[in-house]
Design a protein around this motif. Structure first.
Motif: not given
Length: 287
Positions: A155, A202, A205
């Motif tokens: 990500v 996240t 990420s």
């Protein structure tokens, strides 16, 4: 006895004179007044806020309002006349890739800003090369297993266009490579604080941030070409992802604005609060 009394009176007079002298100096310092508005870089914001706090203690009649929305907004605000200082992670008085010079503005160098590649705590990678980073941010590398990690989609979290952190990261960490917007596994943030939060919350990420924001257990800084992101490695020349930070002004600064900038540039602040915040004194660099 008379001699003792004479000596005492003389000494007391001297003490009063010295005290009055120091009081006069303090009073003179306190005559500085005005309002300083600072906009721009969120990378420089922790430094600016700390300097403002210290400066206002020394000069209570000076009021400083500081905010950060990205480097380009600094010189833009100065140009529009709504800010006295535009904090910027590049010298906005000259052309840089993606941005034209802001004519008539003066770049006042105030700090060295180290930047770091950061990943979520669940990412099992601790070193990335320039080539690997360029592949990740361009979208050519999409899975962590391609760079030695686990089998999981990467990500990408980046800063919005106009960010000085983004300008410097592209040039120095990606070797001038592009950051390509994707339909999925991609997010843009508007500030350094938002970047930290996004990467921390996240899984899988990756992002980038200035070193002052690297803290806590939810994110970690990874090495670049085998070199850790530390102030010492910036100073010794082995870590390349850094930039000078500037306070842009409309012409040469004057009045309270000039005094504030000189305070930030002073040895006291550069070797004190600035270093504690993980910035680097400008005098520590050779170029």
């Amino acid at each position: 006895m008379k001699l003792f009394k004479k000596f005492t009176v003389t000494a007391l007079t001297a003490v009063i004179a010295v005290t009055a002298s120091f009081a006069g100096i303090a009073a003179a310092a306190d005559t500085l007044k005005g309002k300083i508005t600072i906009n721009g870089s969120t990378a420089l914001l922790p430094l600016t806020l700390q300097a403002a706090k210290e400066f206002q203690k020394l000069h209570p009649k000076v009021k400083i309002a500081a905010s950060g929305k990205g480097s380009v907004t600094g010189p833009q605000a100065v140009k529009k006349g709504i800010a006295d200082i535009g904090a910027c992670d590049w010298d906005a008085s000259i052309d840089v890739p993606g941005f034209k010079a802001f004519d008539g503005q003066v770049a006042n160098k105030v700090a060295v800003i180290p930047f770091a590649t950061i990943v979520n705590k669940n990412v099992g990678v601790d070193n990335l090369t320039t080539e690997q980073l360029a592949g990740i941010f361009s979208g050519k590398i999409t899975n962590w297993k391609e760079v030695g990690g686990s089998d999981a989609n990467i990500v990408v979290i980046t800063r919005s266009f106009g960010s000085g952190t983004r300008v410097n990261y592209q040039a120095k960490a990606l070797g001038g490579g592009d950051i390509v917007k994707k339909e999925k596994n991609y997010k843009e943030t508007g500030s350094s604080g938002d970047m930290k939060t996004a990467v921390a919350t996240t899984p899988n990420s990756i992002g980038y941030i200035d070193l002052v924001y690297v803290s806590g257990s939810d994110i970690k800084a990874v090495k670049h070409n085998g070199v850790a992101a530390t102030t010492d490695n910036v100073i010794n020349g082995s870590y390349k992802i850094w930039a000078y930070g500037y306070y842009m002004t409309k012409g040469q600064p004057t009045g309270a604005t000039k005094e504030f900038i000189e305070y930030v540039q002073s040895k006291k602040f550069q070797n004190g609060s600035l270093k504690k915040l993980k910035f680097i004194p400008i005098a520590a660099m050779k170029g």
